[in-house]
Structure formats: C-alpha cells, structure tokens
Design a protein around this motif. Structure first.
Motif, PDB file in Angstrom:
ATOM      1  N   THR A 207       3.035   7.452 -15.845  1.00 25.49           N
ATOM      2  CA  THR A 207       2.510   6.288 -15.145  1.00 25.49           C
ATOM      3  C   THR A 207       3.166   6.207 -13.775  1.00 25.49           C
ATOM      4  OG1 THR A 207       2.029   5.009 -17.146  1.00 25.49           O
ATOM      5  CG2 THR A 207       2.396   3.764 -15.119  1.00 25.49           C
ATOM      6  N   ILE A 208       2.355   6.096 -12.729  1.00 25.98           N
ATOM      7  CA  ILE A 208       2.854   5.956 -11.368  1.00 25.98           C
ATOM      8  C   ILE A 208       2.952   4.471 -11.044  1.00 25.98           C
ATOM      9  CG2 ILE A 208       2.450   6.509  -8.946  1.00 25.98           C
ATOM     10  CD1 ILE A 208       3.015   8.931 -10.760  1.00 25.98           C
ATOM     11  N   ILE A 209       4.049   4.074 -10.401  1.00 22.70           N
ATOM     12  CA  ILE A 209       4.287   2.675 -10.042  1.00 22.70           C
ATOM     13  C   ILE A 209       4.433   2.588  -8.533  1.00 22.70           C
ATOM     14  CG2 ILE A 209       5.742   0.653 -10.417  1.00 22.70           C
ATOM     15  CD1 ILE A 209       6.741   2.194 -12.990  1.00 22.70           C
ATOM     16  N   ALA A 210       3.551   1.822  -7.906  1.00 20.43           N
ATOM     17  CA  ALA A 210       3.518   1.710  -6.451  1.00 20.43           C
ATOM     18  C   ALA A 210       4.283   0.486  -5.977  1.00 20.43           C
ATOM     19  CB  ALA A 210       2.069   1.640  -5.970  1.00 20.43           C
ATOM     20  N   TYR A 211       4.977   0.627  -4.850  1.00 17.16           N
ATOM     21  CA  TYR A 211       5.795  -0.443  -4.298  1.00 17.16           C
ATOM     22  C   TYR A 211       5.550  -0.605  -2.804  1.00 17.16           C
ATOM     23  CZ  TYR A 211       8.695   0.063  -8.516  1.00 17.16           C
ATOM     24  OH  TYR A 211       9.150   0.137  -9.811  1.00 17.16           O
ATOM     25  N   ALA A 212       5.791  -1.812  -2.330  1.00 20.92           N
ATOM     26  CA  ALA A 212       5.969  -2.082  -0.905  1.00 20.92           C
ATOM     27  C   ALA A 212       7.420  -2.499  -0.754  1.00 20.92           C
ATOM     28  CB  ALA A 212       5.036  -3.192  -0.433  1.00 20.92           C
ATOM     29  N   GLY A 213       8.259  -1.572  -0.304  1.00 25.86           N
ATOM     30  CA  GLY A 213       9.697  -1.842  -0.325  1.00 25.86           C
ATOM     31  C   GLY A 213      10.155  -2.003  -1.758  1.00 25.86           C
ATOM     32  N   SER A 214      10.711  -3.171  -2.084  1.00 27.07           N
ATOM     33  CA  SER A 214      11.165  -3.431  -3.449  1.00 27.07           C
ATOM     34  C   SER A 214      10.137  -4.199  -4.276  1.00 27.07           C
ATOM     35  CB  SER A 214      12.474  -4.226  -3.414  1.00 27.07           C
ATOM     36  OG  SER A 214      12.294  -5.459  -2.738  1.00 27.07           O
ATOM     37  N   SER A 215       9.015  -4.565  -3.671  1.00 28.85           N
ATOM     38  CA  SER A 215       7.990  -5.356  -4.370  1.00 28.85           C
ATOM     39  C   SER A 215       7.019  -4.435  -5.098  1.00 28.85           C
ATOM     40  CB  SER A 215       7.210  -6.223  -3.381  1.00 28.85           C
ATOM     41  OG  SER A 215       8.067  -7.133  -2.721  1.00 28.85           O
ATOM     42  N   ARG A 216       6.861  -4.675  -6.378  1.00 30.14           N
ATOM     43  CA  ARG A 216       5.961  -3.869  -7.195  1.00 30.14           C
ATOM     44  C   ARG A 216       4.511  -4.283  -6.923  1.00 30.14           C
ATOM     45  NH1 ARG A 216       7.547  -2.422 -13.326  1.00 30.14           N
ATOM     46  NH2 ARG A 216       5.735  -1.177 -13.961  1.00 30.14           N
ATOM     47  N   LEU A 217       3.664  -3.297  -6.595  1.00 35.71           N
ATOM     48  CA  LEU A 217       2.281  -3.585  -6.245  1.00 35.71           C
ATOM     49  C   LEU A 217       1.321  -3.363  -7.407  1.00 35.71           C
ATOM     50  CD1 LEU A 217       2.096  -1.956  -2.692  1.00 35.71           C
ATOM     51  CD2 LEU A 217       2.425  -4.375  -3.259  1.00 35.71           C
ATOM     52  N   TRP A 218       1.334  -2.169  -7.960  1.00 33.55           N
ATOM     53  CA  TRP A 218       0.431  -1.859  -9.072  1.00 33.55           C
ATOM     54  C   TRP A 218       0.979  -0.693  -9.881  1.00 33.55           C
ATOM     55  CZ3 TRP A 218      -1.265  -0.586  -3.993  1.00 33.55           C
ATOM     56  CH2 TRP A 218      -1.350   0.774  -3.715  1.00 33.55           C
TER      57      TRP A 218
END
Length: 207
Positions: free
Chosen positions: A169-180
């Motif tokens: 499972t890939i986990i996307a972030y903006a900096g430290s904020s989890r996006l999807w």
C-alpha cells in the motif's frame, strides 16, 4: 541535488527483490547507435528534466529512466493528453538495454492499467499522473517503497494514481500531512480538490 544522494535514497527504500520495469523483453540485436544528447519532439523537455535531475537517460522520444529502469517518467507526445503505454515512440534500444529496459515487439503483449504496468507482466509497480483521469506525464516506480517527489520532478504535481502492486500500500503525504492511501491493485482518476497537486512524498506499507 547530487546523483549520489538520489541513488542512495531510492536504493535504501527499494524492495528486496530487483527486477526490470514492466512491459519489457530483450531488444533487437541489430539496433543502431543513439546520439549523445536528447533528441525527438520532446528534446527540450528531456534536456531540462535531466539538467534538474541528473543520472537519467533518454530511452525513447517520451521516456527518461533512472536507476536501471526502476524509475521512469513517460511524457505525452506533443498534442496528446495522455502519456503512451510502455516507453513510447522511437525507443533508443542501445540506451534502453544499457538502462535495463527494452520494449516488446508486440504491443498486444503489454498488460497495463492506464499505462501503469500490471502485475500480470511485472509485479511491484505504482504510478503517479500529472493530470486527472490518468493524463499528462506518468511517473512509474518498480520495486521501490518511498521517496521525495521533488527528486524526480513532480513535487505537488499529482492528480491521479494507479497501484498495480500485489503486496504493498502506497501512502501519499504533503510534508507530514497524510493525503491518501493507495491499496494494492487499485487506482484513482482524481485525488480530489482538497488533495490535488499537494503530494510531496510517499511511503509504503507491506501488506
């Protein structure tokens, strides 16, 4: 950004198994030499990309590969909205071979999901797309688990994605904020207004 730092980060995060990028088989033995600099209708875009992110090699009119083909960007041809499947037009076979890549002779052999190689021909792929509906440039990753999008020229430029991996499972972030999250064998044609063009890095979880 130095090549050594890029390679070190990607290799540290890479999966244990090494394999070449999907869609690929041995290239014709008689392929001719390829000019040294970027060529083709996207030459200026390729030149700019390689200047900003050294260590890659142009393997077709549309594609640039790094780290033995484990990381690949495929750009749409001029006038097209979607990047082509595989390596695209006019594959530079000597360079593709040197990068650990080659293109199948029969396009019917290619299995993919919106251009992202499927697990039937190559496991452990996931792709990020510049535009919604899997349009624009496609950044394709094989046997890697996480990285900074800026290392490959697409920080805050992701609008859709595909994950054909069978156990990741890939986990996307903006900096430290989890996006999807991107579960195995799934995709999204649009990440949503709140997350569009926000991803700066990603990580993974083995399932």
């Amino acid at each position: 950004m130095k090549v050594t730092s890029i390679a070190r980060r990607a290799l540290v995060r890479a999966g244990a198994a090494f394999s070449v990028v999907a869609l690929l088989v041995a290239a014709p033995a008689g392929a001719g030499a390829t000019p040294a600099g970027p060529t083709g209708p996207l030459a200026s875009e390729v030149e700019e990309l390689l200047a900003e992110h050294p260590g890659g090699v142009q393997v077709s009119d549309n594609a640039v590969a790094w780290l033995g083909g484990r990381i690949l960007v495929v750009m749409p041809s001029p006038g097209e909205a979607v990047a082509p499947k595989g390596l695209g037009a006019n594959v530079r076979y000597p360079r593709a071979r040197a990068a650990g890549l080659a293109e199948p002779a029969d396009a019917a052999e290619v299995r993919d999901v919106h251009g992202c190689p499927s697990g039937t021909t190559k496991k452990d792929n996931y792709c990020f797309y510049e535009n919604r509906d899997w349009g624009g440039s496609r950044w394709q990753f094989a046997d890697t688990c996480g990285d900074e999008a800026s290392d490959w020229g697409f920080s805050a430029k992701t609008s859709s994605w595909v994950n054909t991996d069978t156990d990741k499972t890939i986990i996307a972030y903006a900096g430290s904020s989890r996006l999807w999250d991107e579960p195995e064998n799934s995709g999204s044609k649009y990440v949503g207004d709140a997350h569009n063009d926000k991803m700066t890095r990603w990580d993974c979880r083995k399932d």
